[in-house]
Design an enzyme around this catalytic site. Structure first.
Site, PDB file in Angstrom:
ATOM      1  N   PRO A  36       0.834  -1.204   0.000  1.00  0.00           N
ATOM      2  CA  PRO A  36       0.000   0.000   0.000  1.00  0.00           C
ATOM      3  C   PRO A  36       0.870   1.255   0.000  1.00  0.00           C
ATOM      4  CG  PRO A  36      -0.767  -1.591   1.633  1.00  0.00           C
ATOM      5  CD  PRO A  36       0.565  -2.073   1.147  1.00  0.00           C
ATOM      6  N   GLU A  37       0.597   2.157  -0.941  1.00  0.00           N
ATOM      7  CA  GLU A  37       1.350   3.399  -1.040  1.00  0.00           C
ATOM      8  C   GLU A  37       0.477   4.558  -0.565  1.00  0.00           C
ATOM      9  OE1 GLU A  37       4.433   3.268  -1.602  1.00  0.00           O
ATOM     10  OE2 GLU A  37       4.727   1.333  -2.562  1.00  0.00           O
ATOM     11  N   LYS A  60       3.064   7.223   4.410  1.00  0.00           N
ATOM     12  CA  LYS A  60       2.295   5.975   4.403  1.00  0.00           C
ATOM     13  C   LYS A  60       1.868   5.557   5.808  1.00  0.00           C
ATOM     14  CE  LYS A  60       5.433   3.828   1.840  1.00  0.00           C
ATOM     15  NZ  LYS A  60       6.074   2.766   1.020  1.00  0.00           N
ATOM     16  N   HIS A  95      -4.808 -13.934  10.189  1.00  0.00           N
ATOM     17  CA  HIS A  95      -3.938 -12.814   9.849  1.00  0.00           C
ATOM     18  C   HIS A  95      -4.421 -11.481  10.423  1.00  0.00           C
ATOM     19  CE1 HIS A  95      -1.707 -15.517   7.337  1.00  0.00           C
ATOM     20  NE2 HIS A  95      -2.737 -15.756   6.550  1.00  0.00           N
ATOM     21  N   ARG A 150       1.600 -10.797   6.022  1.00  0.00           N
ATOM     22  CA  ARG A 150       3.063 -10.879   6.085  1.00  0.00           C
ATOM     23  C   ARG A 150       3.649 -10.240   7.347  1.00  0.00           C
ATOM     24  NH1 ARG A 150       5.596  -9.445   0.308  1.00  0.00           N
ATOM     25  NH2 ARG A 150       7.408 -10.337   1.376  1.00  0.00           N
ATOM     26  N   ARG A 176      21.455  15.474  -7.623  1.00  0.00           N
ATOM     27  CA  ARG A 176      21.445  14.004  -7.572  1.00  0.00           C
ATOM     28  C   ARG A 176      21.749  13.421  -8.948  1.00  0.00           C
ATOM     29  NH1 ARG A 176      19.779  16.802  -3.125  1.00  0.00           N
ATOM     30  NH2 ARG A 176      19.809  15.396  -1.343  1.00  0.00           N
ATOM     31  N   ARG A 231      13.139  -3.535  -8.415  1.00  0.00           N
ATOM     32  CA  ARG A 231      11.788  -3.178  -8.837  1.00  0.00           C
ATOM     33  C   ARG A 231      11.696  -3.142 -10.353  1.00  0.00           C
ATOM     34  NH1 ARG A 231       9.357  -0.869  -4.377  1.00  0.00           N
ATOM     35  NH2 ARG A 231       7.432  -1.567  -5.383  1.00  0.00           N
TER      36      ARG A 231
END
EC number: 3.2.2.23
Length: 271
Positions: free
Chosen positions: A2-3, A56, A89, A107, A151, A260
């Site tokens: 979840p973002e 988050k 869970h 998890r 950067r 990713r």
């Protein structure tokens, strides 16, 4: 995982309903990523004043202190008067006068942590290094460009790191870069001021759109009412490797950056 949009959608789905609720009991199951940080009895009798979001994290303001909730890799929150019997869970139940707030996390990378306030060492450790909120006035295009200039890292992993701007996860970074016409491999220092402005706007547009569509349900995300998100159904590049670009019909490409997957259109997105 979840973002930001999923966490904001979760917040919106129960924040008003739990405001003012009195905590009657707290039940903790198997250990999560971090310990609760207080005795459950310390929370009993307190009231939930409001629910905010920082990056988050969900922040539940209590009459004394606050709870910081993170959904981890696979977590979701439910809130209601008649939730099912606690399952395998389900690792945190907060029973209130207006319903039960439950964290479901297969998890167990999520967490619920108590802090006496935002100046508490625990809260500072979790929140202190987060970048600016992308949907707030603090996210300034000129400051963003200045930060990028220093950067030399590829722009996509830099966005995921969350140091300049928080909560831009994998799907949303891919979509924002497509909207801005920038390849995920482009070095941040090479992004011009006009392109940085386009990316700034694209990040805000993509995240706003994602919240409006209930977030993205790539595996098992749902809001506090059990409703799935739909943003992923309209993705321009994410998880569309080999499929034609919705703009130019060129095949969408996929590469690995770190651990990713990144998706982009080589025609619409320039180095």
């Amino acid at each position: 995982m979840p973002e930001l949009p999923e966490v904001e959608v979760t917040r919106l789905s129960f924040a008003e309903r739990i405001a003012g609720a009195r905590i009657e009991a707290v039940l903790v199951g198997k250990p999560l990523r971090w310990p609760l940080g207080c005795e459950t009895q310390q929370l009993q009798g307190q009231r939930v004043l409001a629910v905010r979001r920082r990056g988050k994290y969900l922040l539940l303001d209590l009459s004394e202190g606050l709870l910081l909730m993170h959904l981890g890799m696979s977590g979701s929150v439910s809130f209601g008067l008649n939730l099912p019997v606690t399952g395998k869970h389900d690792h945190f139940d907060m029973v209130t006068s207006l319903g039960t707030l439950r964290l479901h996390d297969p998890r167990r990378f999520g967490a619920v942590v108590y802090a006496s306030g935002e100046d508490d060492a625990v809260a500072k450790k979790l929140l202190g290094r987060l970048g600016v909120e992308p949907l707030s006035d603090a996210f300034d295009a000129l400051v963003f460009h200045q930060w990028l200039k220093g950067r030399k890292t590829a722009i996509k992993p830099l966005l995921l790191a969350g140091q300049a701007v928080v909560g831009v996860g994998n799907i949303y970074a891919s979509e924002a870069l497509f909207l801005a016409g920038i390849r995920p491999t482009t070095k941040a220092s090479l992004i011009s001021k006009p392109r940085a402005a386009r990316l700034h706007r694209a990040i805000q547009d993509v995240l706003t759109n994602a919240v409006a569509k209930g977030g993205s349900t790539l595996r098992d995300f749902s809001n506090a009412d059990g409703e799935a998100g739909h943003f992923q159904l309209d993705a321009m590049v994410y998880d569309r490797a080999g499929l034609p670009c919705r703009v130019c019909a060129a095949p969408i490409k996929s590469i690995r950056q770190g651990q990713r997957s990144s998706f982009y259109c080589a025609t619409c997105q320039k180095p």
